[in-house]
Motif scaffolding. Sequence first.
Motif, short mmCIF file in Angstrom:
data_model
loop_
_atom_site.label_atom_id
_atom_site.label_comp_id
_atom_site.label_asym_id
_atom_site.label_seq_id
_atom_site.Cartn_x
_atom_site.Cartn_y
_atom_site.Cartn_z
N ASP A 116 62.11 58.02 -3.00
CA ASP A 116 63.57 57.46 -2.85
C ASP A 116 63.55 56.20 -3.67
N SER A 117 62.60 55.16 -3.51
CA SER A 117 63.00 54.09 -3.97
C SER A 117 62.20 53.66 -5.31
N GLY A 118 61.12 54.74 -5.51
CA GLY A 118 60.37 54.68 -6.71
C GLY A 118 58.93 53.61 -6.46
N LEU A 119 58.86 53.31 -5.34
CA LEU A 119 57.98 52.33 -4.87
C LEU A 119 56.40 52.79 -4.97
N LEU A 120 55.76 52.19 -5.87
CA LEU A 120 54.48 52.59 -6.03
C LEU A 120 53.47 51.50 -5.30
N LEU A 121 52.41 51.83 -4.70
CA LEU A 121 51.39 51.06 -4.19
C LEU A 121 50.21 51.31 -5.16
N PRO A 150 61.02 55.75 4.27
CA PRO A 150 61.73 56.43 3.42
C PRO A 150 63.15 55.98 3.36
N GLY A 151 64.13 56.51 2.47
CA GLY A 151 65.44 56.55 2.54
C GLY A 151 65.94 55.20 2.00
N GLN A 152 65.22 54.47 1.34
CA GLN A 152 65.73 53.04 0.79
C GLN A 152 65.90 53.45 -0.67
N ALA A 153 66.91 54.14 -0.84
CA ALA A 153 67.17 54.34 -2.45
C ALA A 153 67.39 53.22 -3.02
N LEU A 154 66.53 53.16 -4.34
CA LEU A 154 66.76 52.08 -5.57
C LEU A 154 66.50 50.87 -4.72
N MET A 155 65.90 50.81 -3.62
CA MET A 155 65.71 49.47 -3.07
C MET A 155 64.06 49.19 -2.70
N PRO A 156 63.26 49.03 -3.62
CA PRO A 156 61.56 49.14 -3.51
C PRO A 156 61.36 47.86 -2.63
N GLU A 157 62.15 46.77 -2.72
CA GLU A 157 61.45 45.43 -2.20
C GLU A 157 61.88 45.51 -0.67
N THR A 158 62.62 46.61 -0.17
CA THR A 158 63.03 46.51 1.29
C THR A 158 62.32 47.66 1.94
N CYS A 159 61.60 48.31 1.23
CA CYS A 159 60.45 49.39 1.99
C CYS A 159 59.47 49.05 2.95
N GLY A 160 59.40 49.24 3.99
CA GLY A 160 58.40 48.82 4.94
C GLY A 160 57.10 49.87 4.29
N VAL A 161 55.90 48.91 4.35
CA VAL A 161 54.70 49.65 4.08
C VAL A 161 53.64 49.41 5.20
N ALA A 162 53.16 50.47 5.53
CA ALA A 162 52.04 50.11 6.73
C ALA A 162 50.47 50.50 6.09
N LEU A 163 49.69 49.39 6.38
CA LEU A 163 48.17 49.40 5.94
C LEU A 163 47.38 49.71 7.06
N ARG A 164 46.32 50.40 6.82
CA ARG A 164 45.28 50.46 7.81
C ARG A 164 44.25 49.15 7.39
N LEU A 165 43.96 48.20 8.17
CA LEU A 165 43.43 47.06 8.10
C LEU A 165 41.68 47.41 8.05
N GLU A 166 40.87 46.64 7.32
CA GLU A 166 39.36 46.90 7.45
C GLU A 166 38.87 46.52 8.93
N ASN A 167 39.64 45.85 9.68
CA ASN A 167 39.12 45.42 11.11
C ASN A 167 39.62 46.43 12.15
N GLY A 168 40.16 47.59 11.55
CA GLY A 168 40.73 48.57 12.48
C GLY A 168 42.32 48.34 12.81
#
Length: 355
Positions: free
Chosen positions: A212-217, A257-275
């Motif tokens: 949707d936004s084109g965001l790449l991690l 999802p759904g943040q068309a053309l707004m990659p900076e506003t996309c929430g990203v969830a990470l699994r951290l090393e400590n669980g």
Amino acid sequence: MTVCAIEITMTARFTIAADGSYAARLAGDGEARYPERWTLAGPEPYAVPLPLGQPEEADSELLALADGRVLIHRRVAERHAFALLYPTGGAAAGPRTGELPLGSVEPQDDGVRVSLLPPSPDGRGAFALAASDAGTTVWQVAGGPFGEVARIPGRCTGGVWLDRTGRMLSLDRELGGTTKAVAVDLGRGGEVSPLLQIADGSDDRLLLADPDSGLLLIRSDAPGEPRLGWGVLGSSRPVRFPECLRGEAGVPFAVQPGQALMPETCGVALRLENGGIGLWRAADRHVFRLPAPDGWLGTGLWSRDGRLHLPYATPEVPCGITGLTLPVSPPPAVRLDPPAPAVPRPVPLQQAPLR
């Protein structure tokens, strides 16, 4: 709800269908394992066990499809067999499991590793990767004719979908001593083109993408050490390596999802090393670190309104979903990310100036 491809899906043993309607995991303990399908589309999640005549091996892989069936990948002697599982029978007959064999992959080399790719974005197709030093083959195992769809020089790992149709696939290809993410066009016989070329000798892997936004991690050692970064697919803007993600060993598993053309506003969830769980978006330049719920199954999906849904299973709640909302970050005191260069740079994405 939608969910993007995630690197840790197979490790977590819990996969979510492309449209968020179903999920699957290998339930049970020890030698008493069986597939279990979760229904997520209703007001409350519920699980349906899909046992067969004998228990499943602990290394069996599952994918939930959007039509409610579950794809299973088993190792049978020297073969890798694929089948679809589904509940059948009425209430009087009791719960039963139907099985539809699809085909098998028989590697000719002991060094070949066969694994399922993340669910295809169309919700119907499913693909497997057979990788060795001699090369990598992409197999279609569901949603179309069973067979090879692409052959790629080099050993490939990972697997991230770049579009909503299930045509463009990113793989991390090891070739000539370095690993670079490449784009594979399954609609053109597996045509390969460069995707990430941050530095000549750097290892550049794609972990997650949002069409949707084109965001790449991205994870790359171009800055001198392995670091998380982000870029925008098809953009002339460079890859950024935020200071707040420096030293972060977490793995991204879901993007809003759904943040068309707004990659900076996309929430990203990470699994951290400590669980635990990390919540981040580029516009905030801050990582919120939160404890994971008891029994968390290691993955999740964002709704379009910005709520992260996390599946968990405990003895008291064997099929549960809890939610988190990304907090509002305070404004940063200083600008930590270098600005984009004035002269646009073409794809492949290039590295931003580093301090």
